[in-house]
Design an enzyme around this catalytic site. Sequence first.
Site, PDB file in Angstrom:
ATOM      1  N   ASP A 140       8.911  11.483  11.862  1.00 32.15           N
ATOM      2  CA  ASP A 140       9.247  10.511  11.584  1.00 32.15           C
ATOM      3  C   ASP A 140      10.788  10.356  11.302  1.00 32.15           C
ATOM      4  O   ASP A 140      11.261  11.369  10.826  1.00 32.15           O
ATOM      5  CB  ASP A 140       8.416   9.862  10.453  1.00 32.15           C
TER       6      ASP A 140
ATOM      7  N   GLU B  81       7.734  31.000  16.384  1.00 29.34           N
ATOM      8  CA  GLU B  81       7.034  32.029  15.600  1.00 29.34           C
ATOM      9  C   GLU B  81       5.849  32.122  15.427  1.00 29.34           C
ATOM     10  O   GLU B  81       5.078  33.359  15.839  1.00 29.34           O
ATOM     11  CB  GLU B  81       7.883  32.393  14.382  1.00 29.34           C
TER      12      GLU B  81
END
Length: 569
Positions: free
Chosen positions: A225, A275
């Site tokens: 957002d 990752e």
Amino acid sequence: MHNCCPSQRQVNGLNNVLNRHPWWRDAVIYQVYVRSFLDSTGDGIGDLAGVRAGLPYLKKLGVDGIWLSPFYPSPQHDHGYDVAGYCDVDPLFGDLAEFDLLTAAARRLGMKVLLDIVPNHCSDEHPWFRQALAAAPGSRERGRFHFADGRGPGGAEPPNNWHSMFGGPAWTRVTEADGRPGQWYLHMFAPEQPDWNWRTPEVPAEFDQVLRFWLDRGADGFRIDVAAGLFKHPELPDSPDPEADARTRDSVNPLAWNQPEVHDVWRHWRAVCEEYTARDGRERLLVGEVSVPTARDHALYVRPDELHQAFFFDLLSAPWNADAFRKVIGEAMQDIAGTGSTVTWVLNNHDQVRTVTRYGEPAPEPTPELTPDPAPEGSGLGAARARAAALLMLALPGAAYIYQGEELGLPEVVDLPDDVLTDPIFRRTGSRARIRDGCRVPLPWSGQASPFGFTSGAEGARPWLPQPDYFAEYATDRALADTRSFWHLYRDGLQLRSQLPQLGDGPLEWLDTPPGVLGFVRGDGLVCAVNFGTAPTPAPVSGTPLLASGPCPAGVLPGSTAAWWINDL
């Protein structure tokens, strides 16, 4: 009427790439506005168990995944975009165990789950903001937000002239512990939504933990957002046009949005996602709500080490005009796709008037460059144009996001009584001009009267926003039974789209078409044309289309109609 499946020969000719690229490049994601999707408890508010119950419906539609609106603990002043706790589920929507059941069910169906994360601001009930209110000016606790002394005698005036996106000043004054009027805090939206100060190291460190919490629980990524927000000009100077954000309801103030430091945040978040991807091979996605002045500015957010994608809102805001659509599509393909990302197309969302209504409204004041074709009230052109726009969006190279109810052809509910409106824009301004409740009315699932199967409560249970009687025409059971419905058009388009190779990366070449007609061919041979006018024109391909948004005989492209062909030449 629309045709769907291509012949096997055509499919074989298209499927010349065996190894699919990353799933997100051409994914179609369904935006679930949780409180309005499906209620499993009978309280009139949708919930996570309702979303889980609706997954088979979405799988049948053919989407690749879902994006869930915020379901975190919240006082609901802005329906969850005022987050009081980032690592839990509001009891209104369920609990963490139900979230785990939802993600497991989605994974069994082969669907991705994206969460809506809100890093620009939180709730005024967040523990850290409560600590800030209790702390002294200049304290570590206040440093997590934007607290500042006021101007004028006694500091009675706000620190600068900025206005909130939702109307009114962007500053609210607090009462200090000794009872005296004190400092002011910044909120670019409602006063219940104080903005975080991302220049304070504690804030990015906290969100790092939030990301990992949800990734560890199985999230496939995040819709971010206000992704062009987070950082404000360090000196918080006056704006030359302080009311621009409220007037346009967009991120216009250059001192409050799109600061260069924000790109470092997205580089870090991308590294966190990579990752997790390296651990198990499941690629995680970051898609940003990026509202910036130009496609070139937009492209900066989707560089290879930043966000994977960002919503391209220019298509949503374009008037119904072939030249306007060609302009925004061309800019996106040149500037955004040129970064190595793919364009993320959108026509509807929880903040905008639905296309069926938007395209059917009288045209705005014309400009010399672009004159939209007005749709007479009640003409049905709004629905025809919305169907055509959907086929256009699904044919474009890149990803697409569908807002719930879009696949049903739901119109905007424009006559909600004042006493049921909940949008903070209405509460702050008293104006109905830009309220968002009309696109958030709960979905109709079945039956002839409200609640239309939305809630499992006793007869007479009331959805949190009232559903109009005419929603019976749009209920999902009726849509699935009618092969001419919006639902079947979307399902057929998604089915055909899934058979096209590397849709996200395909080139696009414009066709020479008559005025008012937009046509292009992709590198895989798919031809799409849209007649933005009302009179029929010759089709760019002679044969019967594979798929059309309305009746479309061979060799003709009727007005307000889009169609797909395979170019066999």
